[in-house]
Design a protein around this motif. Sequence first.
Motif, PDB file in Angstrom:
ATOM      1  N   SER A  18      12.760  -1.064  14.794  1.00  0.00           N
ATOM      2  CA  SER A  18      12.051   0.195  14.556  1.00  0.00           C
ATOM      3  C   SER A  18      12.585   0.879  13.315  1.00  0.00           C
ATOM      4  N   LEU A  19      11.715   1.681  12.719  1.00  0.00           N
ATOM      5  CA  LEU A  19      12.099   2.547  11.604  1.00  0.00           C
ATOM      6  C   LEU A  19      11.996   3.987  12.068  1.00  0.00           C
ATOM      7  N   LEU A  20      13.010   4.754  11.741  1.00  0.00           N
ATOM      8  CA  LEU A  20      12.943   6.191  11.963  1.00  0.00           C
ATOM      9  C   LEU A  20      12.899   6.863  10.600  1.00  0.00           C
ATOM     10  N   THR A  21      11.855   7.647  10.349  1.00  0.00           N
ATOM     11  CA  THR A  21      11.742   8.408   9.114  1.00  0.00           C
ATOM     12  C   THR A  21      12.038   9.859   9.444  1.00  0.00           C
ATOM     13  N   LEU A  76       8.325  11.031   3.473  1.00  0.00           N
ATOM     14  CA  LEU A  76       8.849  10.146   2.444  1.00  0.00           C
ATOM     15  C   LEU A  76       7.752   9.232   1.896  1.00  0.00           C
ATOM     16  N   PRO A  77       7.503   9.253   0.573  1.00  0.00           N
ATOM     17  CA  PRO A  77       6.567   8.290  -0.020  1.00  0.00           C
ATOM     18  C   PRO A  77       7.154   6.882   0.061  1.00  0.00           C
ATOM     19  N   VAL A  78       6.376   5.946   0.567  1.00  0.00           N
ATOM     20  CA  VAL A  78       6.835   4.556   0.703  1.00  0.00           C
ATOM     21  C   VAL A  78       5.704   3.624   0.282  1.00  0.00           C
ATOM     22  N   ILE A  79       6.037   2.347   0.181  1.00  0.00           N
ATOM     23  CA  ILE A  79       5.040   1.303   0.002  1.00  0.00           C
ATOM     24  C   ILE A  79       5.175   0.358   1.185  1.00  0.00           C
ATOM     25  N   GLY A  80       4.120   0.243   1.975  1.00  0.00           N
ATOM     26  CA  GLY A  80       4.151  -0.573   3.180  1.00  0.00           C
ATOM     27  C   GLY A  80       3.292  -1.816   3.043  1.00  0.00           C
ATOM     28  N   ASP A  90       8.172  15.847  16.615  1.00  0.00           N
ATOM     29  CA  ASP A  90       8.129  17.287  16.362  1.00  0.00           C
ATOM     30  C   ASP A  90       9.509  17.764  15.938  1.00  0.00           C
ATOM     31  N   ALA A  91       9.625  18.288  14.718  1.00  0.00           N
ATOM     32  CA  ALA A  91      10.925  18.668  14.170  1.00  0.00           C
ATOM     33  C   ALA A  91      11.598  19.760  15.004  1.00  0.00           C
ATOM     34  N   ARG A  92      10.846  20.771  15.409  1.00  0.00           N
ATOM     35  CA  ARG A  92      11.445  21.877  16.166  1.00  0.00           C
ATOM     36  C   ARG A  92      11.962  21.393  17.512  1.00  0.00           C
ATOM     37  N   ALA A  93      11.182  20.527  18.164  1.00  0.00           N
ATOM     38  CA  ALA A  93      11.623  19.999  19.456  1.00  0.00           C
ATOM     39  C   ALA A  93      12.879  19.150  19.297  1.00  0.00           C
ATOM     40  N   LEU A  94      12.972  18.399  18.203  1.00  0.00           N
ATOM     41  CA  LEU A  94      14.157  17.590  17.946  1.00  0.00           C
ATOM     42  C   LEU A  94      15.389  18.469  17.719  1.00  0.00           C
ATOM     43  N   THR A 140       0.823  -1.200   0.000  1.00  0.00           N
ATOM     44  CA  THR A 140       0.000   0.000   0.000  1.00  0.00           C
ATOM     45  C   THR A 140       0.861   1.256   0.000  1.00  0.00           C
ATOM     46  N   PRO A 141       0.791   2.082  -1.047  1.00  0.00           N
ATOM     47  CA  PRO A 141       1.545   3.343  -1.059  1.00  0.00           C
ATOM     48  C   PRO A 141       0.993   4.317  -0.020  1.00  0.00           C
ATOM     49  N   CYS A 142       1.882   4.995   0.675  1.00  0.00           N
ATOM     50  CA  CYS A 142       1.491   6.003   1.653  1.00  0.00           C
ATOM     51  C   CYS A 142       2.700   6.915   1.879  1.00  0.00           C
ATOM     52  N   ILE A 143       2.546   7.889   2.742  1.00  0.00           N
ATOM     53  CA  ILE A 143       3.648   8.791   3.056  1.00  0.00           C
ATOM     54  C   ILE A 143       3.961   8.681   4.538  1.00  0.00           C
ATOM     55  N   TYR A 144       5.212   8.361   4.846  1.00  0.00           N
ATOM     56  CA  TYR A 144       5.677   8.361   6.223  1.00  0.00           C
ATOM     57  C   TYR A 144       6.182   9.757   6.564  1.00  0.00           C
ATOM     58  N   ALA A 145       5.656  10.324   7.635  1.00  0.00           N
ATOM     59  CA  ALA A 145       6.131  11.625   8.107  1.00  0.00           C
ATOM     60  C   ALA A 145       7.296  11.417   9.078  1.00  0.00           C
ATOM     61  N   LEU A 146       7.868  12.505   9.535  1.00  0.00           N
ATOM     62  CA  LEU A 146       8.921  12.431  10.544  1.00  0.00           C
ATOM     63  C   LEU A 146       8.382  11.676  11.754  1.00  0.00           C
TER      64      LEU A 146
END
Length: 302
Positions: free
Chosen positions: A71-74, A78-82, A101-105, A39-45
């Motif tokens: 675990s996977l860290l994105t 990123l568009p992926v197929i899961g 949260d990108a800013r917190a990271l 299934t194509p989808c988009i993984y966010a951060l």
Amino acid sequence: MPIDTLAHEIGRIARNDGPCLTELPDLTLFRSSLKTEPTPCIYALGLTVVAQGGKQVTAGEQVIDYGPGQSLLTAVDLPVIGQVTRADLARPFLGLVLTLDARALVQAAAEMDRPPLPRDPAPRAISRCETEAPLLDALIRLVRLLGEPQLIAHVAPLIRQEIMLRLLCGPHGPYLRHLLAAGSPSHQIARAMAWLKQNFTGDVRIDDLAASVHMSPSTFRQHFRGLTGMSPLQYQKQLRLQEARQLMLSHDLDAGSTAARVGYESASQFSRDYSRLFGAPPQRDIRRMRHPGEGGVEPAMP
């Protein structure tokens, strides 16, 4: 074992197949009693952890299989197929996704006293690692917190902060810190990807995009493919097609008008690209998404 404990806690809350939204907007649990179709989808951060069963994710040319305790860290959208690859009624697939949260990271990374980043590992948008016991413990506490709603607002931020710090210090840390390091090639590519995500419907001149992050076109393409496993134009195309699918599902649009809204000049080209990505022409795909029992489509982990 900690991973068995996490599986138990997820299974106790996620009683039905599919995604289980929680009181924490950034935490989604998942259960599947069956293997699923790609299934194509988009993984966010974010961080994706398998507690039981197995999953495969394809990102560009990179194919990743992972199972319990991994675990996977994105690090970028990123568009992926899961695809869930190991699951049955007796031992369903169980996992979670924690959006970061990108800013917190960035702030957490800036405040940490860490040694300079090595040249290796090569920066990647997605990394697979064994999940260390202290990180698993923090995730278990976060899931258990769902049973104490009166404490969520006060305790969840503390556990999130711990999770971010453990990610930055653990096996995912070098990949993540490469992406966060201002001025690094990976950080510059991430900036370009963020721009593409906001402007994917328009015509994109790769030379101009490369210049905006102070790279030559050839260097830009090389770094972009190295990070994402795909070219900038392939990335843009996948963003267009994912958005098109959501538009048709949410607003009942026809393929022609949807193609124009996501930036296609040719409806026939849109239909061909759509079929290649989703395995069926637009109308048929949307029909089976709305009626999964008729098309054999099972829910996929986000």
